[in-house]
Design an enzyme around this catalytic site. Structure first.
Site, PDB file in Angstrom:
ATOM      1  N   CYS A 128      77.901 114.339  67.964  1.00  0.00           N
ATOM      2  CA  CYS A 128      78.163 114.965  68.858  1.00  0.00           C
ATOM      3  C   CYS A 128      79.677 115.416  68.375  1.00  0.00           C
ATOM      4  O   CYS A 128      80.275 116.280  68.472  1.00  0.00           O
ATOM      5  CB  CYS A 128      78.540 113.975  70.042  1.00  0.00           C
ATOM      6  SG  CYS A 128      78.287 112.009  69.481  1.00  0.00           S
TER       7      CYS A 128
ATOM      8  N   HIS B  33      85.088 111.324  73.325  1.00  0.00           N
ATOM      9  CA  HIS B  33      85.448 111.179  71.962  1.00  0.00           C
ATOM     10  C   HIS B  33      86.958 111.932  72.280  1.00  0.00           C
ATOM     11  O   HIS B  33      87.006 113.272  72.878  1.00  0.00           O
ATOM     12  CB  HIS B  33      84.964 111.641  70.708  1.00  0.00           C
ATOM     13  CG  HIS B  33      83.842 110.983  70.820  1.00  0.00           C
ATOM     14  ND1 HIS B  33      83.635 109.262  71.215  1.00  0.00           N
ATOM     15  CD2 HIS B  33      82.383 111.528  70.617  1.00  0.00           C
ATOM     16  CE1 HIS B  33      81.704 109.117  70.967  1.00  0.00           C
ATOM     17  NE2 HIS B  33      81.379 109.987  70.505  1.00  0.00           N
TER      18      HIS B  33
HETATM   19  N1  LIG Z   1      74.326 109.617  73.518  1.00  0.00           N
HETATM   20  C1  LIG Z   1      75.201 109.954  72.636  1.00  0.00           C
HETATM   21  O1  LIG Z   1      76.473 110.686  73.125  1.00  0.00           O
HETATM   22  C2  LIG Z   1      74.348 110.789  71.858  1.00  0.00           C
HETATM   23  C3  LIG Z   1      75.591 112.503  71.198  1.00  0.00           C
HETATM   24  C4  LIG Z   1      74.772 112.865  70.611  1.00  0.00           C
HETATM   25  C5  LIG Z   1      73.508 112.951  70.046  1.00  0.00           C
HETATM   26  N2  LIG Z   1      72.682 112.117  70.238  1.00  0.00           N
HETATM   27  C6  LIG Z   1      71.748 111.317  69.594  1.00  0.00           C
HETATM   28  O2  LIG Z   1      70.112 111.496  70.578  1.00  0.00           O
HETATM   29  C7  LIG Z   1      69.236 111.151  69.942  1.00  0.00           C
HETATM   30  C8  LIG Z   1      68.984 110.025  71.623  1.00  0.00           C
HETATM   31  O3  LIG Z   1      70.111 109.300  72.200  1.00  0.00           O
HETATM   32  P1  LIG Z   1      70.696 109.446  73.601  1.00  0.00           P
HETATM   33  O4  LIG Z   1      71.569 108.616  73.657  1.00  0.00           O
HETATM   34  O5  LIG Z   1      70.148 109.887  74.038  1.00  0.00           O
HETATM   35  O6  LIG Z   1      69.708 107.946  73.552  1.00  0.00           O
HETATM   36  P2  LIG Z   1      69.038 106.882  75.091  1.00  0.00           P
HETATM   37  O7  LIG Z   1      70.178 107.372  76.163  1.00  0.00           O
HETATM   38  O8  LIG Z   1      68.685 105.613  74.288  1.00  0.00           O
HETATM   39  O9  LIG Z   1      67.420 107.497  75.018  1.00  0.00           O
HETATM   40  C9  LIG Z   1      66.027 107.411  74.098  1.00  0.00           C
HETATM   41  C10 LIG Z   1      65.140 107.406  74.905  1.00  0.00           C
HETATM   42  O10 LIG Z   1      64.406 107.698  73.972  1.00  0.00           O
HETATM   43  C11 LIG Z   1      62.860 106.945  74.819  1.00  0.00           C
HETATM   44  N3  LIG Z   1      61.413 106.546  74.490  1.00  0.00           N
HETATM   45  C12 LIG Z   1      62.424 105.161  72.744  1.00  0.00           C
HETATM   46  N4  LIG Z   1      61.614 104.533  71.869  1.00  0.00           N
HETATM   47  C13 LIG Z   1      60.741 105.630  72.079  1.00  0.00           C
HETATM   48  C14 LIG Z   1      59.379 106.316  71.150  1.00  0.00           C
HETATM   49  N5  LIG Z   1      59.717 105.318  70.210  1.00  0.00           N
HETATM   50  N6  LIG Z   1      58.593 107.099  71.492  1.00  0.00           N
HETATM   51  C15 LIG Z   1      59.742 108.453  72.536  1.00  0.00           C
HETATM   52  N7  LIG Z   1      60.256 107.885  73.360  1.00  0.00           N
HETATM   53  C16 LIG Z   1      61.221 107.172  73.340  1.00  0.00           C
HETATM   54  C17 LIG Z   1      64.336 105.899  76.010  1.00  0.00           C
HETATM   55  O11 LIG Z   1      62.749 105.798  76.830  1.00  0.00           O
HETATM   56  P3  LIG Z   1      62.590 104.440  77.290  1.00  0.00           P
HETATM   57  O12 LIG Z   1      64.321 104.134  78.285  1.00  0.00           O
HETATM   58  O13 LIG Z   1      61.844 104.347  78.128  1.00  0.00           O
HETATM   59  O14 LIG Z   1      62.640 103.435  76.150  1.00  0.00           O
HETATM   60  C18 LIG Z   1      65.013 107.476  76.509  1.00  0.00           C
HETATM   61  O15 LIG Z   1      64.266 107.920  77.356  1.00  0.00           O
HETATM   62  C19 LIG Z   1      70.184 109.731  68.840  1.00  0.00           C
HETATM   63  O16 LIG Z   1      69.610 110.882  67.498  1.00  0.00           O
HETATM   64  C20 LIG Z   1      71.356 109.956  68.778  1.00  0.00           C
HETATM   65  O17 LIG Z   1      71.986 109.510  68.090  1.00  0.00           O
HETATM   66  C21 LIG Z   1      73.157 111.148  71.226  1.00  0.00           C
END
Ligand SMILES: NC(=O)c1ccc[n+]([C@@H]2O[C@H](COP(=O)([O-])OP(=O)(O)OC[C@H]3O[C@@H](n4cnc5c(N)ncnc54)[C@H](OP(=O)(O)O)[C@@H]3O)[C@@H](O)[C@H]2O)c1
Length: 360
Positions: A138, A218
């Site tokens: 982001c 941010h």
């Molecule tokens: N959040 C932010 O601000 C943001 C911004 C930009 C980029 N990102 C990036 O985007 C990516 C995802 O982040 P997020 O914030 O969306 O994470 P998140 O909210 O924790 O969501 C992760 C998802 O992946 C699932 N998951 C967990 N372990 C898994 C596995 N082994 N196989 C398949 N699915 C699995 C989780 O399911 P369960 O809940 O059922 O475990 C959940 O649905 C990361 O690389 C992060 O760095 C995040």
């Protein structure tokens, strides 16, 4: 129609799924997650075919039908967007390669997860024909969008940016700080500078990172030393012309991330999402230096949950080669309503004082 599978249905994955569903040339092949929690119920409610990332039994016990395991989702997809937690994407790479399915990873993965680190404004063409791309984080997305036009028009000698980051997303109840202001990381440059260089390999940039007790957005304090001396008005016009930059005028009275989020909620944006960088127009300042250079300053707010979403949609089109950059960005923007629907900021609404004239 491109069939897009979304592996991971959390903060980013659920937004990407909704954005894919809104596109005229894409359909959601399904979404995968591990646990049958509220987000699984949302996926079910929205009619997304639900797949188990690991074990189907907890879903059955919760009364949620699943269509199979994640391998079946990948097999049924033309492209997969991996939105699993940082580091899990790299573990999934073998699966995607095994099934010969192009993959879009997210910025929590290391840069070597894919041959291209992607931002639609800066390097769309580099992703065309690649078998995998990583949509940068982001913060890197927010910096790339503003640096690309400045570099193209004026040349950049050096970027210095301080990133004041939210401690965690609203759903991340375990994150902090609760009552502190942290240099994070303490070392300089923070990891953001090398990440920006995955998109702009020759850019001179230093970043300093902080974390504060907020979940909203941010805030970046950016100083760009330009290789020429434009006026403040011309830089403002240049940035105002960019699809995914919003210049927020002083008269709206938006003094921080709280009002920005309220503004997009009032406008009826889904989840109050702010897909664009929000640059405070009056912060934009150009100070001429000696020998034909100038320092450009601005403050911008980045909605960490939302800005990578349109980029992920464009990354799908780039790696499949179904559209060039202009077509893809226009299609994504139109489908989501990017740059539209915000009172006082609709296209054609000047953010400049009415009597000011451009000098170039
Ligand atoms: N959040 C932010 O601000 C943001 C911004 C930009 C980029 N990102 C990036 O985007 C990516 C995802 O982040 P997020 O914030 O969306 O994470 P998140 O909210 O924790 O969501 C992760 C998802 O992946 C699932 N998951 C967990 N372990 C898994 C596995 N082994 N196989 C398949 N699915 C699995 C989780 O399911 P369960 O809940 O059922 O475990 C959940 O649905 C990361 O690389 C992060 O760095 C995040």
């Amino acid at each position: 129609m491109l069939r897009v599978g979304i592996n991971g249905f959390g903060t980013i994955g659920k937004r990407v799924a909704d954005a894919v569903r809104a596109q005229p040339d894409m359909t959601v092949a399904g979404v995968a997650k591990r646990t049958p929690d509220y987000e699984a119920e949302i996926a079910h409610d929205r009619g997304y075919p639900l797949f188990a990332a690991e074990d189907e039994r907890p879903f059955a016990a919760a009364g949620l039908d699943v269509c199979g395991r994640v391998r079946q989702l990948v097999a049924a997809s033309d492209v997969v967007v991996d939105a699993t937690p940082a580091g899990v994407g790299a573990q999934n790479r073998e699966l995607y390669q095994d099934l010969d399915t192009p993959a879009v990873y997210q910025g929590g993965e290391d840069a070597d997860v894919a041959p291209v680190s992607f931002n639609a404004r800066a390097n769309y063409d580099a992703a065309v024909g690649a078998d995998a791309v990583r949509v940068v984080s982001c913060n890197t997305t927010g910096l790339s969008r503003v640096l690309a036009p400045l570099d193209e028009r004026y040349g950049i000698e050096k970027v210095r940016a301080t990133l004041v980051r939210r401690g965690g997303d609203p759903s991340q109840t375990g994150r902090g700080p609760i009552n502190d202001t942290l240099p994070d990381p303490v070392s300089i440059p923070s990891h953001h500078a090398p990440d920006v260089q995955t998109v702009f390999p020759d850019l001179a940039i230093d970043t300093m990172g902080m974390k504060v007790p907020s979940t909203l957005m941010h805030t970046h304090a950016v100083n760009v030393t330009l290789e020429s001396v434009p006026s403040t008005d011309s830089v403002r016009d240049l940035l105002a012309d960019e699809d995914r930059l919003l210049l927020v005028p002083e008269r709206l009275g938006i003094d921080g991330a709280g009002k920005l989020k309220e503004y997009t909620r009032d406008a009826g944006r889904p989840r109050g999402d702010v897909w664009e960088n929000c640059i405070w127009a009056e912060s934009l300042t150009v100070e001429p230096l000696a020998d034909g250079r100038a320092d450009c300053y601005l403050f911008q707010a980045i909605h960490q949950e939302a800005d990578v979403v349109p980029e992920s949609v464009d990354a799908v089109r780039a790696i499949t080669g179904v559209a060039d950059r202009d077509v893809s960005v226009r299609r994504t923007n139109e489908a989501l309503g990017i740059g539209r629907g915000l009172a006082g900021l609709d296209p054609g609404h000047s953010v400049r004082p009415r009597d000011a004239a451009s000098d170039d």
